[in-house]
Scaffold this motif. Sequence first.
Motif, PDB file in Angstrom:
ATOM      1  N   PRO A 153     -12.454  -6.824   8.448  1.00 36.93           N
ATOM      2  CA  PRO A 153     -11.654  -6.248   7.391  1.00 36.93           C
ATOM      3  C   PRO A 153     -11.718  -4.725   7.396  1.00 36.93           C
ATOM      4  CG  PRO A 153     -13.661  -7.219   6.527  1.00 36.93           C
ATOM      5  CD  PRO A 153     -13.588  -7.600   7.966  1.00 36.93           C
ATOM      6  N   THR A 154     -10.566  -4.110   7.292  1.00 38.35           N
ATOM      7  CA  THR A 154     -10.550  -2.660   7.165  1.00 38.35           C
ATOM      8  C   THR A 154     -10.611  -2.372   5.676  1.00 38.35           C
ATOM      9  OG1 THR A 154      -8.166  -2.840   7.215  1.00 38.35           O
ATOM     10  CG2 THR A 154      -9.248  -2.169   9.244  1.00 38.35           C
ATOM     11  N   PRO A 155     -11.453  -1.407   5.285  1.00 42.11           N
ATOM     12  CA  PRO A 155     -11.526  -1.113   3.854  1.00 42.11           C
ATOM     13  C   PRO A 155     -10.171  -0.625   3.359  1.00 42.11           C
ATOM     14  CG  PRO A 155     -12.737   0.513   5.159  1.00 42.11           C
ATOM     15  CD  PRO A 155     -12.318  -0.567   6.089  1.00 42.11           C
ATOM     16  N   PRO A 156      -9.815  -0.991   2.142  1.00 39.50           N
ATOM     17  CA  PRO A 156      -8.506  -0.601   1.630  1.00 39.50           C
ATOM     18  C   PRO A 156      -8.382   0.911   1.526  1.00 39.50           C
ATOM     19  CG  PRO A 156      -9.861  -1.520  -0.105  1.00 39.50           C
ATOM     20  CD  PRO A 156     -10.606  -1.713   1.163  1.00 39.50           C
ATOM     21  N   VAL A 157      -7.179   1.394   1.768  1.00 41.19           N
ATOM     22  CA  VAL A 157      -6.926   2.826   1.658  1.00 41.19           C
ATOM     23  C   VAL A 157      -6.671   3.144   0.190  1.00 41.19           C
ATOM     24  CG1 VAL A 157      -5.360   4.668   2.304  1.00 41.19           C
ATOM     25  CG2 VAL A 157      -5.899   2.853   3.934  1.00 41.19           C
TER      26      VAL A 157
ATOM     27  N   ALA B 166      -3.352  -7.073  -5.890  1.00 40.99           N
ATOM     28  CA  ALA B 166      -2.546  -6.333  -4.924  1.00 40.99           C
ATOM     29  C   ALA B 166      -3.302  -6.022  -3.634  1.00 40.99           C
ATOM     30  CB  ALA B 166      -2.042  -5.036  -5.559  1.00 40.99           C
ATOM     31  N   ALA B 167      -4.628  -6.108  -3.658  1.00 40.18           N
ATOM     32  CA  ALA B 167      -5.408  -5.711  -2.481  1.00 40.18           C
ATOM     33  C   ALA B 167      -5.327  -6.766  -1.386  1.00 40.18           C
ATOM     34  CB  ALA B 167      -6.862  -5.494  -2.888  1.00 40.18           C
ATOM     35  N   ASP B 168      -5.311  -6.309  -0.130  1.00 42.92           N
ATOM     36  CA  ASP B 168      -5.239  -7.280   0.970  1.00 42.92           C
ATOM     37  C   ASP B 168      -6.588  -7.451   1.651  1.00 42.92           C
ATOM     38  OD1 ASP B 168      -5.510  -4.992   2.401  1.00 42.92           O
ATOM     39  OD2 ASP B 168      -3.838  -5.361   3.761  1.00 42.92           O
ATOM     40  N   ALA B 169      -7.660  -6.952   1.026  1.00 48.13           N
ATOM     41  CA  ALA B 169      -9.006  -7.139   1.563  1.00 48.13           C
ATOM     42  C   ALA B 169      -9.949  -7.171   0.368  1.00 48.13           C
ATOM     43  CB  ALA B 169      -9.360  -5.995   2.497  1.00 48.13           C
TER      44      ALA B 169
ATOM     45  N   ARG C 165      -4.624 -13.030   0.081  1.00 44.85           N
ATOM     46  CA  ARG C 165      -3.499 -12.234   0.572  1.00 44.85           C
ATOM     47  C   ARG C 165      -3.806 -11.808   2.005  1.00 44.85           C
ATOM     48  NH1 ARG C 165       0.412  -9.691  -1.852  1.00 44.85           N
ATOM     49  NH2 ARG C 165      -0.420  -9.796  -3.949  1.00 44.85           N
ATOM     50  N   PRO C 166      -2.901 -12.113   2.960  1.00 46.77           N
ATOM     51  CA  PRO C 166      -3.201 -11.752   4.344  1.00 46.77           C
ATOM     52  C   PRO C 166      -3.273 -10.241   4.519  1.00 46.77           C
ATOM     53  CG  PRO C 166      -1.271 -13.188   4.197  1.00 46.77           C
ATOM     54  CD  PRO C 166      -1.601 -12.740   2.823  1.00 46.77           C
ATOM     55  N   GLN C 167      -4.101  -9.823   5.467  1.00 45.05           N
ATOM     56  CA  GLN C 167      -4.242  -8.384   5.740  1.00 45.05           C
ATOM     57  C   GLN C 167      -2.905  -7.785   6.130  1.00 45.05           C
ATOM     58  OE1 GLN C 167      -7.123  -6.242   7.590  1.00 45.05           O
ATOM     59  NE2 GLN C 167      -8.270  -6.664   5.741  1.00 45.05           N
ATOM     60  N   GLY C 168      -2.682  -6.563   5.686  1.00 46.77           N
ATOM     61  CA  GLY C 168      -1.487  -5.839   6.094  1.00 46.77           C
ATOM     62  C   GLY C 168      -0.253  -6.217   5.309  1.00 46.77           C
ATOM     63  N   THR C 169      -0.415  -7.011   4.254  1.00 46.10           N
ATOM     64  CA  THR C 169       0.745  -7.328   3.433  1.00 46.10           C
ATOM     65  C   THR C 169       0.462  -6.931   1.999  1.00 46.10           C
ATOM     66  OG1 THR C 169      -0.100  -9.526   3.061  1.00 46.10           O
ATOM     67  CG2 THR C 169       1.486  -9.281   4.826  1.00 46.10           C
ATOM     68  N   GLN C 170      -0.130  -5.775   1.829  1.00 45.47           N
ATOM     69  CA  GLN C 170      -0.403  -5.299   0.485  1.00 45.47           C
ATOM     70  C   GLN C 170       0.896  -5.150  -0.269  1.00 45.47           C
ATOM     71  OE1 GLN C 170      -2.806  -1.828   0.987  1.00 45.47           O
ATOM     72  NE2 GLN C 170      -4.197  -2.544  -0.586  1.00 45.47           N
ATOM     73  N   ALA C 171       0.814  -5.366  -1.547  1.00 48.21           N
ATOM     74  CA  ALA C 171       2.018  -5.258  -2.355  1.00 48.21           C
ATOM     75  C   ALA C 171       2.490  -3.816  -2.407  1.00 48.21           C
ATOM     76  CB  ALA C 171       1.755  -5.779  -3.753  1.00 48.21           C
ATOM     77  N   VAL C 172       1.602  -2.892  -2.082  1.00 46.96           N
ATOM     78  CA  VAL C 172       1.988  -1.482  -2.094  1.00 46.96           C
ATOM     79  C   VAL C 172       2.175  -1.003  -0.665  1.00 46.96           C
ATOM     80  CG1 VAL C 172       1.280  -0.350  -4.201  1.00 46.96           C
ATOM     81  CG2 VAL C 172      -0.450  -1.242  -2.657  1.00 46.96           C
TER      82      VAL C 172
ATOM     83  N   ARG D   8       1.657   1.093   2.444  1.00 46.07           N
ATOM     84  CA  ARG D   8       0.454   1.781   2.905  1.00 46.07           C
ATOM     85  C   ARG D   8       0.858   2.826   3.939  1.00 46.07           C
ATOM     86  NH1 ARG D   8      -4.648  -1.369   5.528  1.00 46.07           N
ATOM     87  NH2 ARG D   8      -5.179  -1.847   3.393  1.00 46.07           N
TER      88      ARG D   8
ATOM     89  N   ARG E 262      -3.003   9.284   7.399  1.00 45.67           N
ATOM     90  CA  ARG E 262      -3.128  10.180   6.252  1.00 45.67           C
ATOM     91  C   ARG E 262      -3.659  11.533   6.664  1.00 45.67           C
ATOM     92  NH1 ARG E 262      -7.639   7.850   3.349  1.00 45.67           N
ATOM     93  NH2 ARG E 262      -8.240   7.292   5.454  1.00 45.67           N
TER      94      ARG E 262
END
Lengths: 221, 216
Positions: free
Chosen positions: A22-26, A51-54, B91-98, B100, B104
């Motif tokens: 898992p990559t920590p959320p940005v 909303a978090a994916d991790a 929630r699968p990785q890389g499908t955040q509701a926001v 990304r 950066r």
Amino acid sequence: MPDNLILLPFGKNNPHPEPIAPTPPVVNEDVPSNAPADSELLPAVEAVLFAADAPLSLKEIGRILGDVSLPLVRTAINTIIESMERRGSGLILVEVGAGWQLRTHRRYAQWVSRITEVKPLRLSTAAIETLSIIAYRQPTIRQDIESLRGVDCGGMVRNLIQRGLVKSVGRSEGVGRPLLYGTTPYFLEFFGLRDLSDLPALRDLRELEEDDGGDIGPLFD
Amino acid sequence: MAHITDEYLQVLRNMHQLDLNIAGDFLVMAATLCQLKSRELLPRDPALLSEEEEENPAQRLIRRLIEFERYKCAAEEMMLRAQLGRDVFARPQGTQAVDRPLCRDIAPMELAEAYGRLLRIKAEPEPTHKVEFETWSLERAIDWVLATLEQGKSVPLADLFLSAESRSQRVQTFMAVLEMARMGYADVHQEHHLGSVSVTSMIAREEADLSMLKEA
């Protein structure tokens, strides 16, 4: 390759399924964040977790909400768990590996599995046995696993590595410097474990003997 | 003892057809058990007895099996746990509701520097030899077949393939014959079941209208 060359993240066609770790959320620091009012802390934590994916650690949640103290976040999480249990929610909030994560309740798996594209990882009995030997004895070498299982485990270990559950964690000082294996953070997420101490306790010899109704006799009658 | 060995061999014979790996593991196990049993049966040299007691292989095997049994029990418990992607879902990785951001805090200058570093990485040397694949269009293949066949004369299909130079040409030749049969430019005929197939051109090369194929 120069060490600080900018690399784009792997895309959907990533041919290497290994980096599942898992990559920590940005956390987008550009968005101003005022800590929510006390009455809104609970729903705010819930919303962020949704909303978090991790998995999110208490610290990360606190930071996302604009410096909410750890005890407050922990209390909020406990209250959310209680209220979900009370109303029989279809979701559960669990602590897995790196932090807290909302998941669907296993009671509703048959329906949720119809809408998910991800094929479930099917682990054979032999695979789980190999995996549990690695999990309990890590770091461990292949020869140890093989002497316990009594069969060649090379393919099995490779398979577990490919599935992101096992990784090599270094080399043993022993003869030939064989690779040492251990479990990945994804392993914890996969089985819903907080950390390695969360693994089911290994039963000791006496319990096993009691199950067999007496002591273990000679090899041949 | 002979009876047991016979049984082992019988099972082994059946396994041969299944999987060499399993058979191999089984063989080791069977041989080990045979060895242990024969040790028990044979009288031992009293002088060696004290040494052997420490390293009794039967004891060692039992200890190993018990140790493995502990992990097997744990594995059974693990099997019952809710597994991610099978019993529980997140929630699968890389499908955040926001949305990304891809990357950066990178100043334009850093991008330029990274690009500069990329340029300095030695380019791969030019290949000294390159194999070109000749691609045949269907239209060209048909034209070639028409040129090879004389109108009204039948030629075995195999002969057509013989004169094609590459694999892709052979494939396209086959496609061309199918297409020609569809358009009525060729008659494909088989003498009898599993007999040789012959192709007869029904049209002169000049008369063929391949403009339809050009568009496709």
